[in-house]
Design an enzyme around this catalytic site. Sequence first.
Site, PDB file in Angstrom:
ATOM      1  N   ARG A 102       0.887  -1.174   0.000  1.00  0.00           N
ATOM      2  CA  ARG A 102       0.000   0.000   0.000  1.00  0.00           C
ATOM      3  C   ARG A 102       0.916   1.213   0.000  1.00  0.00           C
ATOM      4  NH1 ARG A 102      -5.266   1.360   3.636  1.00  0.00           N
ATOM      5  NH2 ARG A 102      -6.131   0.040   2.007  1.00  0.00           N
ATOM      6  N   HIS A 129      -7.564   1.165  -6.257  1.00  0.00           N
ATOM      7  CA  HIS A 129      -7.704   0.242  -5.118  1.00  0.00           C
ATOM      8  C   HIS A 129      -8.385  -1.039  -5.624  1.00  0.00           C
ATOM      9  CE1 HIS A 129      -7.851  -1.154  -1.150  1.00  0.00           C
ATOM     10  NE2 HIS A 129      -8.757  -0.375  -0.612  1.00  0.00           N
ATOM     11  N   GLN A 132     -10.162  -3.829  -3.414  1.00  0.00           N
ATOM     12  CA  GLN A 132     -11.457  -3.420  -2.869  1.00  0.00           C
ATOM     13  C   GLN A 132     -12.567  -3.715  -3.875  1.00  0.00           C
ATOM     14  OE1 GLN A 132     -12.247  -1.835   0.268  1.00  0.00           O
ATOM     15  NE2 GLN A 132     -14.269  -2.443  -0.435  1.00  0.00           N
ATOM     16  N   ASP A 228     -17.232   7.317  -1.318  1.00  0.00           N
ATOM     17  CA  ASP A 228     -15.988   7.126  -0.558  1.00  0.00           C
ATOM     18  C   ASP A 228     -15.688   8.457   0.126  1.00  0.00           C
ATOM     19  OD1 ASP A 228     -13.566   6.139   0.414  1.00  0.00           O
ATOM     20  OD2 ASP A 228     -12.487   6.438  -1.471  1.00  0.00           O
ATOM     21  N   CYS A 268     -16.435   1.480   0.789  1.00  0.00           N
ATOM     22  CA  CYS A 268     -15.226   0.688   1.058  1.00  0.00           C
ATOM     23  C   CYS A 268     -14.767   0.818   2.507  1.00  0.00           C
ATOM     24  CB  CYS A 268     -14.112   1.084   0.098  1.00  0.00           C
ATOM     25  SG  CYS A 268     -13.489   2.766   0.335  1.00  0.00           S
ATOM     26  N   ARG A 296     -13.587  -8.606   1.663  1.00  0.00           N
ATOM     27  CA  ARG A 296     -12.170  -8.334   1.406  1.00  0.00           C
ATOM     28  C   ARG A 296     -11.354  -9.609   1.678  1.00  0.00           C
ATOM     29  NH1 ARG A 296     -10.130  -3.236   1.606  1.00  0.00           N
ATOM     30  NH2 ARG A 296      -8.241  -4.348   0.993  1.00  0.00           N
TER      31      ARG A 296
HETATM   32  N1  NVA Z   1      -9.954   6.898  -1.001  1.00  0.00           N
HETATM   33  C1  NVA Z   1      -9.565   6.399   0.295  1.00  0.00           C
HETATM   34  C2  NVA Z   1      -9.808   4.927   0.388  1.00  0.00           C
HETATM   35  C3  NVA Z   1      -9.491   4.318   1.721  1.00  0.00           C
HETATM   36  C4  NVA Z   1      -9.675   2.845   1.750  1.00  0.00           C
HETATM   37  C5  NVA Z   1      -8.102   6.721   0.542  1.00  0.00           C
HETATM   38  O1  NVA Z   1      -7.293   6.561  -0.366  1.00  0.00           O
HETATM   39  O2  NVA Z   1      -7.781   7.140   1.658  1.00  0.00           O
HETATM   40  N1   CP Z   2     -11.233  -0.145   2.504  1.00  0.00           N
HETATM   41  C1   CP Z   2      -9.963  -0.240   2.931  1.00  0.00           C
HETATM   42  O1   CP Z   2      -9.032  -0.510   2.182  1.00  0.00           O
HETATM   43  O2   CP Z   2      -9.809  -0.086   4.281  1.00  0.00           O
HETATM   44  P1   CP Z   2      -8.444   0.076   5.081  1.00  0.00           P
HETATM   45  O3   CP Z   2      -7.858   1.407   4.722  1.00  0.00           O
HETATM   46  O4   CP Z   2      -8.848  -0.014   6.527  1.00  0.00           O
HETATM   47  O5   CP Z   2      -7.515  -1.044   4.692  1.00  0.00           O
END
Ligand code: NVA
Ligand code: CP
Length: 313
Positions: A102, A129, A132, A228, A268, A296
């Site tokens: 990540r 992502h 997800q 989101d 998500c 997930r």
């Molecule tokens: N768009 C959000 C998704 C978190 C799972 C982010 O990137 O923080």
């Molecule tokens: N939806 C998602 O990826 O959650 P986290 O940021 O908690 O991993």
Amino acid sequence: MRHFLWLVDFSKDEIQKIIDLAFQIKKETKANIFKPYLKYNQLAMIFEKSSTRTRVSFEVGINQLGGNGIFLSSRDIQLGRGEPLKDTARVISSMVDLIMIRTFGQERLEEFAKYSKVPVINGLTDLCHPVQLLADLMTMIEFKKFDFENPKNTIVAYVGDGNNMANSWAILAAKLGFELRIATPKGYEIDEGIREKALEFARKSGAELIFTNDPEEAVKNADVVTTDTWVSMGQEDEKEKRIKDFRGFEVDANIMGLAKKDAIFLHCLPAYRGYEVSEDVFEAHSDEIFKEAENRLHAQKGLMVWLKKQQEK
Ligand code: NVA
Ligand code: CP
């Protein structure tokens, strides 16, 4: 060897195979049957951003498959002190069987994958992502909102920020052939490169992609409504401005009321009530949302098993 960096690299048929495998393993898991599909496999999980779901689902997932997960926060490994990504990739991939990362830019993920000797999975970047979306797709199928044979029966509305989730929805719709309407405020549209790629795939699949600045237009008659956060990880400094710019984009009972009567709502997570979604809409749809979160685990188990199978070919 295949990596899982974004859905652009995957055909409809491949996505379906991963999902089928995920459902099969989910069924076994629910019956307390834990087959060691990935016995002794080591999964390294590198996090340059926070996570709840991604970390827990990958770690539990690899353990249930007979392997082991290693959680590596960039704060604690030499990567965070400036060791080059390409060195980190070569070292870690010489010792493990799968790597999830990540990170921020998609180019960091791509560079990592270029130097990795084992499959690399995108656990979220600023651009997309995709893991997800595998869980979201499973949830749509379970709630009978999507069927691979009849993709045109599905209308999905995404309301909010044209971020990594919106980008991922655009590619998924374009690959699978369902209708997707994305409503963002002006100036928060999805990534231009993703939009062009999605439109190109949509021409082949027959998917209808609609980009608008009007949430009501997007949600009308939709089968699935999703959103989101307005402030993604790394955008904390823009919070105040974003909250102003996104006024009118909260998925509340009025907006949700424009969708089909039996429409589902996906998120998500993490969710910020009173911003992208109202408390009442969130709680009315908590069944879907938390099944989506649980998926997930199942989706990623299917993905990991599929990726390792590709190496055997
Ligand atoms: N768009 C959000 C998704 C978190 C799972 C982010 O990137 O923080
Ligand atoms: N939806 C998602 O990826 O959650 P986290 O940021 O908690 O991993």
